[in-house]
Design an enzyme around this catalytic site. Structure first.
Site, short mmCIF file in Angstrom:
data_model
loop_
_atom_site.label_atom_id
_atom_site.label_comp_id
_atom_site.label_asym_id
_atom_site.label_seq_id
_atom_site.Cartn_x
_atom_site.Cartn_y
_atom_site.Cartn_z
N HIS A 1 1.64 5.32 -2.40
CA HIS A 1 1.39 5.38 -3.74
C HIS A 1 2.12 6.24 -4.04
O HIS A 1 3.19 6.70 -3.75
CB HIS A 1 0.53 6.99 -3.25
CG HIS A 1 -1.16 6.03 -2.48
ND1 HIS A 1 -2.34 6.41 -3.32
CD2 HIS A 1 -1.93 5.42 -1.14
CE1 HIS A 1 -3.58 5.51 -2.68
NE2 HIS A 1 -3.02 5.21 -1.39
N HIS B 1 1.15 -1.09 0.16
CA HIS B 1 0.35 0.05 0.09
C HIS B 1 1.07 1.60 -0.29
O HIS B 1 1.16 1.44 0.88
CB HIS B 1 -0.68 0.22 1.40
CG HIS B 1 -1.91 1.22 0.86
ND1 HIS B 1 -3.02 0.70 2.27
CD2 HIS B 1 -2.40 2.23 0.52
CE1 HIS B 1 -3.94 1.80 1.76
NE2 HIS B 1 -3.42 3.34 0.95
N HIS C 1 -9.65 0.81 -1.16
CA HIS C 1 -9.51 1.70 0.02
C HIS C 1 -10.86 1.68 0.54
O HIS C 1 -12.18 2.01 0.27
CB HIS C 1 -9.18 3.32 -0.09
CG HIS C 1 -7.86 3.73 -0.34
ND1 HIS C 1 -6.75 3.02 -1.32
CD2 HIS C 1 -6.82 4.43 0.26
CE1 HIS C 1 -5.72 3.34 -1.02
NE2 HIS C 1 -5.60 3.87 -0.32
N GLU D 1 -11.29 3.30 6.35
CA GLU D 1 -10.08 3.55 6.45
C GLU D 1 -11.01 5.49 7.22
O GLU D 1 -10.49 5.53 8.52
CB GLU D 1 -9.69 4.70 5.80
CG GLU D 1 -7.69 5.62 6.06
CD GLU D 1 -7.42 6.53 4.79
OE1 GLU D 1 -8.34 5.85 3.36
OE2 GLU D 1 -6.63 7.08 4.59
N1 ADE Z 1 -4.56 8.84 -2.14
C1 ADE Z 1 -3.03 8.56 -1.55
N2 ADE Z 1 -3.40 8.48 -0.06
C2 ADE Z 1 -4.39 8.41 0.31
C3 ADE Z 1 -5.08 7.59 1.32
N3 ADE Z 1 -4.95 7.67 2.40
N4 ADE Z 1 -6.81 7.68 1.29
C4 ADE Z 1 -7.27 7.46 0.22
N5 ADE Z 1 -6.48 8.32 -0.90
C5 ADE Z 1 -5.55 7.78 -1.36
ZN ZN Z 2 -4.07 4.51 0.51
#
Ligand code: ADE
Ligand code: ZN
Length: 330
Positions: free
Chosen positions: A16, A14, A194, A197
């Site tokens: 980005h 995970h 995702h 969260e």
């Molecule tokens: N884009 C980058 N980081 C993210 C995250 N933690 N949650 C949702 N979108 C994201």
């Molecule tokens: Zn993320």
């Protein structure tokens, strides 16, 4: 413990890639490309990284990505992340990228994917780091835009193993993208999303049932729903947990409040990841070190987390076994 953590072979699932863009490189690229950024110094950028929720982060994160213009910029950003992987003994990484963040600014899809892919190829050859690419749809945008992005990805099926769903979670449930994910599955992409969260547990159910995901990204709110925990446990559905990210985005007040250990003791398949390390105060090694300290993780628990990262990876069974054996022998 630091030494032990460093030596553990790890997979990161995970991450980005745009969230690995360090302020120093952001400045260099802003100069190189003549793109103005609203900061005068690296210190000023770092000061701005004070978030109160996911959206407050995303606003700055999308602004930061504006300096990425040429294929070489995407290469440089990805290569810098791979060097960090080497330091942390990450031997396998599966990185997210957000094409719409770039195509909406007029950058060609091919420029983005080719820069990232070329760096990952060099990472395999020169650093011995295996890798995969997962393309994320921005969930605050509409279904049509996601379909268009999926179409653009079809010419790059050889480079992209799966699709994911990121950006502003609340108000944008997985069901919004059910049809896009159905097409992605038909085209042979694996799926992740995702969920849980900031959003409710219903979003995790939708990701499982409608998007047919192979992993839930984050999923830390799962413990609010007993039935969901049973389901996740039974299926050994991986949750790609990102502890430092959760604290920076105020999902938990402090790291010692994080539910990582409860997720583990509930029998769930969880591992540690860094999410957007340049913005959240640390790469994977630092996430391990701080979690060990604040949650008092034992060596066996650290090993279990590293083993879970390989169990959950999009990797051959043979390679998984090879790494898991190495960890077991430590
Ligand atoms: N884009 C980058 N980081 C993210 C995250 N933690 N949650 C949702 N979108 C994201
Ligand atoms: Zn993320």
């Amino acid at each position: 413990m630091r030494d032990f953590i460093q030596k553990l072979p790890k997979a990161e699932l995970h991450l980005h890639i745009e969230g690995s863009l360090e302020p120093e490189l952001m400045f260099e690229l802003s100069k190189r490309n003549g793109i103005e950024i609203p900061f005068k110094s690296v210190e000023e950028i770092k000061k701005a990284y004070d978030f109160h929720n996911l959206q407050s982060f995303l606003d700055i994160y999308y602004q930061g990505a504006n300096v990425l213009i040429k294929e070489q910029d995407f290469y440089d950003m990805t290569w810098a992340y791979l060097l960090k992987c080497k330091e942390d003994n990450i031997v396998h990484t599966e990185i997210f990228f957000d094409p719409q963040t770039h195509t909406d600014r007029g950058i060609e899809f091919d420029v983005v994917i080719n820069g990232i892919d070329r760096a990952l190829k060099d990472g395999r050859e020169k650093l011995d780091i295996s890798s995969e690419i997962i393309m994320c749809f921005l969930r605050h945008l509409d279904e049509d835009a996601a379909f268009k992005t999926l179409d653009q990805a079809l010419a790059h099926k050889d480079k992209i193993i799966g699709v994911g769903l990121d950006s502003s979670e609340v108000g944008h449930p997985p069901s919004k993208f059910e049809r896009v994910f159905k097409k992605a599955l038909e085209e042979g992409f694996l799926t992740v999303a995702h969920a849980g969260e900031e959003g409710p547990t219903e979003y995790i159910w939708e990701a499982l049932d409608l998007l047919k995901v192979k992993r839930i990204d984050h999923g830390v709110r799962s413990l609010e729903d007993e039935k969901l925990v049973e389901r996740l446990k039974e299926e050994q559905m991986p949750l790609t947990v990102c502890p430092l990210s959760n604290v920076k985005l105020c999902v938990f007040d402090k790291l010692s409040d994080h539910n990582l250990k409860n997720l583990m003791s509930s029998g769930l398949l969880v591992m540690i990841n860094s999410d957007d390390p340049s913005y959240f105060g640390g790469y994977l090694g630092e996430n391990f070190i701080q979690c060990q300290k604040e949650l008092d993780l034992s060596r066996d628990e650290l090993k279990a987390l590293a083993i879970n990262s390989f169990k959950s990876a999009f990797m051959s069974e043979e390679n998984k076994s090879k790494w898991i054996k190495q960890i077991e022998q430590l």
